[in-house]
Write an enzyme that holds these catalytic residues in place. Structure first.
Site, PDB file in Angstrom:
ATOM      1  N   GLY A  33       0.823  -1.212   0.000  1.00 24.77           N
ATOM      2  CA  GLY A  33       0.000   0.000   0.000  1.00 24.77           C
ATOM      3  C   GLY A  33       0.853   1.255   0.000  1.00 24.77           C
ATOM      4  N   GLY A 105      -5.611  -3.157  -1.410  1.00 24.77           N
ATOM      5  CA  GLY A 105      -4.691  -3.422  -2.514  1.00 24.77           C
ATOM      6  C   GLY A 105      -4.717  -4.880  -2.944  1.00 24.77           C
ATOM      7  CD  GLU A 111      -1.711  -6.549   2.862  1.00 21.82           C
ATOM      8  OE1 GLU A 111      -1.175  -5.490   2.480  1.00 21.82           O
ATOM      9  OE2 GLU A 111      -2.935  -6.654   3.026  1.00 21.82           O
TER      10      GLU A 111
HETATM   11  C1  5RP Z   1      -3.369  -3.838   0.740  1.00 22.31           C
HETATM   12  C2  5RP Z   1      -3.740  -3.260   2.057  1.00 22.31           C
HETATM   13  C3  5RP Z   1      -3.237  -1.885   2.343  1.00 22.31           C
HETATM   14  O1  5RP Z   1      -2.355  -1.964   3.422  1.00 22.31           O
HETATM   15  C4  5RP Z   1      -4.405  -0.995   2.665  1.00 22.31           C
HETATM   16  O2  5RP Z   1      -5.293  -0.981   1.540  1.00 22.31           O
HETATM   17  C5  5RP Z   1      -3.976   0.437   3.002  1.00 22.31           C
HETATM   18  O3  5RP Z   1      -3.366   1.020   1.890  1.00 22.31           O
HETATM   19  P1  5RP Z   1      -2.881   2.541   1.863  1.00 22.31           P
HETATM   20  O4  5RP Z   1      -1.755   2.654   2.835  1.00 22.31           O
HETATM   21  O5  5RP Z   1      -2.484   2.764   0.432  1.00 22.31           O
HETATM   22  O6  5RP Z   1      -4.052   3.411   2.257  1.00 22.31           O
HETATM   23  O7  5RP Z   1      -4.402  -3.851   2.875  1.00 22.31           O
HETATM   24  O8  5RP Z   1      -4.013  -5.051   0.525  1.00 22.31           O
END
Ligand code: 5RP
Length: 235
Positions: A33, A105, A111
């Site tokens: 992210g 993402g 994750e």
């Molecule tokens: C990806 C995620 C990201 O960590 C989440 O969407 C946050 O993203 P960002 O820091 O761009 O706001 O879970 O799968």
């Protein structure tokens, strides 16, 4: 010089604060992210400056792997290391009990494996991600095997969700995850019992993993901007 957009500034400073917690000789879980991207960049800067040595990263996505290589962070795999000392990762929602929705993402499957193995898991967010109840602002991502999209959609609808297949941007058709699967975004009114819902969804045949992270986070770093100044507080 043009002023940085406040959200980007919050993400940058919170990424810097997380990178400052990294110690030499450790194995890191590298999240995915735009906020974690700053943490990866600052870890790379600390390595280049000689402030940090003997770091290895386990990436949670293709994106994390590309960024780690760009910023000079050596990579490893879960076949090669038994311990992840610290994971740093973003989130889409954080509740007062430190439960999370992740997967904005589409990387939540890897994750959850990496963040869940870490001795310490720092979540890096801007203040817009804090909610009283999970599900209030963000649809819950669910990674699904492509041949099971229709039955899983029906099962998630029966659980009370409004289901949408995530579509690509600048790519016709659905988003395909790093594992070759699809993502259903499921909007619930508010998620009263995250642990129960996490288990119920993962019990549907064809579901690989959902974005509820219950009881995994150990510290939340929150970026805020007041009067043009970015601050970071730890929860
Ligand atoms: C990806 C995620 C990201 O960590 C989440 O969407 C946050 O993203 P960002 O820091 O761009 O706001 O879970 O799968």
């Amino acid at each position: 010089m043009a002023e940085m957009d406040p959200v980007k500034l919050m993400k940058q400073e919170v990424g810097r604060a997380a990178a400052a917690q990294v110690k030499s000789g450790t194995v890191l879980g590298l999240g995915t992210g735009s906020t974690t991207a700053f943490a990866i960049q600052f870890i790379g800067d600390r390595l280049a400056a000689g402030e940090l040595t003997d770091i290895k990263g386990v990436p949670t996505s293709f994106q994390a792997s590309v960024l780690a290589k760009k910023h000079g962070i050596p990579l490893t795999t879960l076949d090669e290391v038994e311990t992840i000392h610290l994971a740093i990762d973003g989130a889409d929602e954080v509740d007062p009990q430190f439960n999370l929705i992740k997967g904005g993402g589409a990387a939540h499957t890897r994750e959850k494996i990496v963040d869940g193995l870490a001795e310490k898991f720092i979540v890096v967010v801007d203040s817009s991600k804090l909610v009283d109840k999970l599900g209030s602002t963000f649809a819950l991502p669910v990674e699904v095997l492509p041949m099971a999209v229709a039955p899983v959609t029906r099962a998630l609808t029966a659980l009370g969700g409004v289901v949408e297949l995530r579509m690509g941007i600048k790519k016709d058709g659905p988003v395909i995850t790093d594992q070759g699967n699809m993502v259903l975004d499921v909007k619930f009114e508010a998620i009263a019992q995250p642990a129960e819902l996490e288990a119920a969804i993962n019990n549907i045949p064809g579901v690989l993993e959902n974005g509820l992270f219950v009881g995994l986070a150990t510290e939340i770093l929150v970026g805020e901007v007041k009067d043009g100044q970015a601050t970071v507080r730890s929860l």
